[in-house]
Motif scaffolding. Structure first.
Motif: not given
Length: 292
Positions: A40, A57-58, A81-82, A99
């Protein structure tokens, strides 16, 4: 995303096409060690020991061996979350992951599934996290609410909260800590200025030092070994600015001959065609809820 190792011998650059490059200093030149493909898009990078820690970002954090091109990365931990930034404690015992859900998580190493603490108190996403070497047991955080927090990260205790600009709700974009002094440099989204603070290790607090106006909004900045702050901005005319921070005065360095050639190199590159960090801020603004 990009990062330089603390000894200045390795450079990591992550591109939006998910390629991750690691470079090594060989004499007066740089040599590319390897290129990897990440699963990612990368949001944060940090060298520690002989490894590179990568936040995507995952919400996952991976650890890669610097010299092993065949290393596909070890998954250390995951958020729901990101992730926007990460840091590793100087003793190598903890990885700190920030995050968009307002928290800073402190996980144990090497078993990162074991959570040591959470640093809670921000009301928007935690966009930056930096450990100042004057007190390796505390951390400075920046967030989407325009606040700077200082924490004892092993316990999650909050020492202080400082509003960068009382009239602004813009998020903190970059925090840079000096290697030689108490100085901390901070930039905000949509602001063409750098705010300077003194970090007080005895009280783990920040005191305002001053402000320097620069040509354009900051993309990235870092202190070098002479306490000079190198600033990369969105300005196509003058993308690189140097700020001298040694002594009592903080001022922009007037070195037109050197910076002129350096700025020309940046202008001729493909940097302004891609603007990868601008796209990162679109993601961050979405996380904050900013419709601008």
């Amino acid at each position: 995303a990009a990062t330089l190792s603390s000894d200045g011998t390795h450079l990591a650059i992550a591109f939006d096409n998910k390629f991750l490059e690691i470079w090594s200093a060989a004499g007066n030149t740089w040599k590319q060690l390897n290129v990897r493909k990440t699963l990612k898009r990368v949001m944060g990078l940090k060298f520690f020991d002989k490894n590179l820690y990568v936040a995507d970002k995952t919400g996952d954090v991976y650890r890669y061996s610097i010299g092993d091109a065949g290393d596909c990365g070890e998954l250390l931990l995951g958020h729901v979350s990101v992730l926007l930034d990460l840091e590793v404690s100087p003793d190598g015992k903890y990885v700190l992951s920030a995050d968009r859900d307002e928290k800073l998580r402190v996980s144990c190493l090497p078993n990162a599934y074991s959570i040591q603490s959470f640093c809670l108190g921000h009301t928007k996403c935690v966009s930056q996290v930096k450990i100042h070497l004057l007190n390796p047991n505390s951390v400075i955080s920046g967030s989407g609410d325009g606040l700077l927090g200082t924490w004892q990260y092993e316990t999650g205790r909050n020492y202080s909260m400082t509003k960068v600009l009382s009239e602004s709700k813009e998020p903190v974009t970059v925090i840079a800590c000096s290697f030689l002094s108490e100085l901390v440099a901070v930039s905000l989204n949509n602001h063409s200025a750098i705010h300077f603070y003194n970090f007080r290790p005895q009280t783990n607090s920040l005191s305002e030092r001053g402000l320097v106006e620069i040509p354009a909004e900051v993309l990235h900045m870092a202190f070098d070994s002479t306490d000079t702050l190198w600033v990369l901005t969105v300005s196509q005319k003058q993308p690189v600015t140097l700020i001298e921070c040694s002594g009592t005065e903080i001022k922009i360095v007037s070195t037109e001959t050197y910076l002129g050639s350096l700025n020309a190199i940046v202008q001729e590159s493909e940097f302004f065609e891609d603007k990868p960090m601008i796209r990162d801020w679109k993601l961050l603004n979405k996380a904050i809820g900013d419709e601008k």
